[in-house]
Write a protein that holds these residues in place. Structure first.
Motif, mmCIF file in Angstrom:
data_model
loop_
_atom_site.group_PDB
_atom_site.id
_atom_site.type_symbol
_atom_site.label_atom_id
_atom_site.label_comp_id
_atom_site.label_asym_id
_atom_site.label_seq_id
_atom_site.Cartn_x
_atom_site.Cartn_y
_atom_site.Cartn_z
ATOM 1 N N LEU A 119 0.833 -1.208 0.000
ATOM 2 C CA LEU A 119 0.000 0.000 0.000
ATOM 3 C C LEU A 119 0.861 1.249 0.000
ATOM 4 N N LEU A 120 1.944 1.256 0.775
ATOM 5 C CA LEU A 120 2.865 2.396 0.780
ATOM 6 C C LEU A 120 3.475 2.594 -0.603
ATOM 7 N N SER A 121 3.861 1.502 -1.250
ATOM 8 C CA SER A 121 4.416 1.598 -2.594
ATOM 9 C C SER A 121 3.387 2.141 -3.581
ATOM 10 N N SER A 122 2.132 1.738 -3.415
ATOM 11 C CA SER A 122 1.069 2.254 -4.285
ATOM 12 C C SER A 122 0.866 3.749 -4.092
ATOM 13 N N LEU A 123 0.861 4.189 -2.833
ATOM 14 C CA LEU A 123 0.710 5.623 -2.563
ATOM 15 C C LEU A 123 1.870 6.414 -3.160
ATOM 16 N N SER A 124 3.072 5.898 -3.014
ATOM 17 C CA SER A 124 4.242 6.585 -3.570
ATOM 18 C C SER A 124 4.195 6.603 -5.087
#
Length: 287
Positions: free
Chosen positions: A219-224
């Motif tokens: 999810l963090l990678s998606s937000l970034s």
């Protein structure tokens, strides 16, 4: 009398209480390596995170730049090493907050029951009905994308799932005879949770922590990737993929290697988790 290899393995498993699985060991070593990279990033990285070292963008792999250069001519190896601090650090902090809070509330709700359990369960059920990515986008876009906000947002999103998992386990343990006896002795709520409920659910909860860590990394990678994660000049691995996406058409190393980093961490955590129940089953069979 000599023991065959399987028999010798069983003896070792019975003696030490667990089997050593090669896949699990390799996965653990990969996770440990990324943790060490995150901690020692300033020492390991050959260049500062934002330094332009090459006038050629999307440079190939070479002796000077082992993982090539990115769209601005920065060293990809240094960017990935520093990115590990954000990917691993933010995800670890978020999963710790989410699981500690979720497990504590889940055990409390199972022991207390009544209106407290019903109200808390309905609240978290409502939050669970909102897709994670949509909720994360709304919260980060509304409040900002600083590192503390990212940690709190990711933790907030995964508290309901941790709560529901811990509560479902705790309800079963709470019905056991030894918990009933402890309650009849007049033990307080804190003792029941700490000494009676938690030891009975600790193994599955630890496996759940690993799974939620993987979910948070993704999810963090998606937000970034969408521009709402770690902000430039700093970057986590998802941001590295996003900022170098222009090199995807000709397979630039600056796109490939951050993706490999994300995959290696998440797959290793999954493999390690997959091997935990197998060791538990082996111990039960030997007994």
């Amino acid at each position: 009398m000599t023991l065959s290899i399987p028999e010798a393995g069983k003896r070792r498993g019975g003696r030490f209480g667990y089997r050593v699985n090669a896949v699990g060991v390799i996965a653990f070593l990969v996770i440990l390596a990324w943790a060490a990279v995150a901690v020692l990033a300033p020492v390991i990285a050959p260049h500062p995170v934002g330094e332009i070292v090459d006038f050629d963008f999307f440079g190939p792999v070479s002796a000077a730049y082992p993982l090539g250069t990115d769209y601005l001519g920065r060293d990809v190896l240094s960017r990935i090493v520093y990115g590990a601090r954000y990917t691993v650090g933010i995800s670890l902090a978020a999963v710790t907050i989410a699981c500690v809070l979720g497990v504590a509330l889940g055990m409390t709700a199972a022991v207390v029951g009544g209106w407290f359990d019903a109200a808390l369960s309905r609240l978290f059920d409502a939050l669970t009905s909102i897709p994670n990515k949509i909720l994360a986008l709304v919260l980060v876009a509304a409040v900002g994308s600083s590192i503390p906000i990212l940690i709190l947002t990711l933790a907030f999103i995964y508290v309901p799932g941790s709560y529901r998992f811990a509560r479902s386990l705790s309800v079963n343990v709470n019905a056991m005879d030894y918990v009933t006896v402890a309650r009849a002795r007049g033990e307080r709520l804190g003792y029941l949770i700490r000494a009676e409920i938690l030891p009975g659910i600790l193994g599955p909860v630890l496996a759940d922590v690993g799974l939620r860590f993987v979910f948070i990394v993704l999810l963090l990678s998606s937000l970034s990737f969408l521009g709402l994660g770690v902000q430039p000049p700093d970057a986590d691995w998802g941001a590295l993929v996003k900022e170098n996406i222009g090199g995807l058409s000709f397979a630039a190393p600056a796109v490939i290697f951050p993706s490999v980093a994300i995959a290696s961490l998440t797959i290793s955590v999954n493999l390690l988790i997959d091997n935990l129940p197998r060791r538990i089953r082996d111990r039960s069979a030997e007994a």
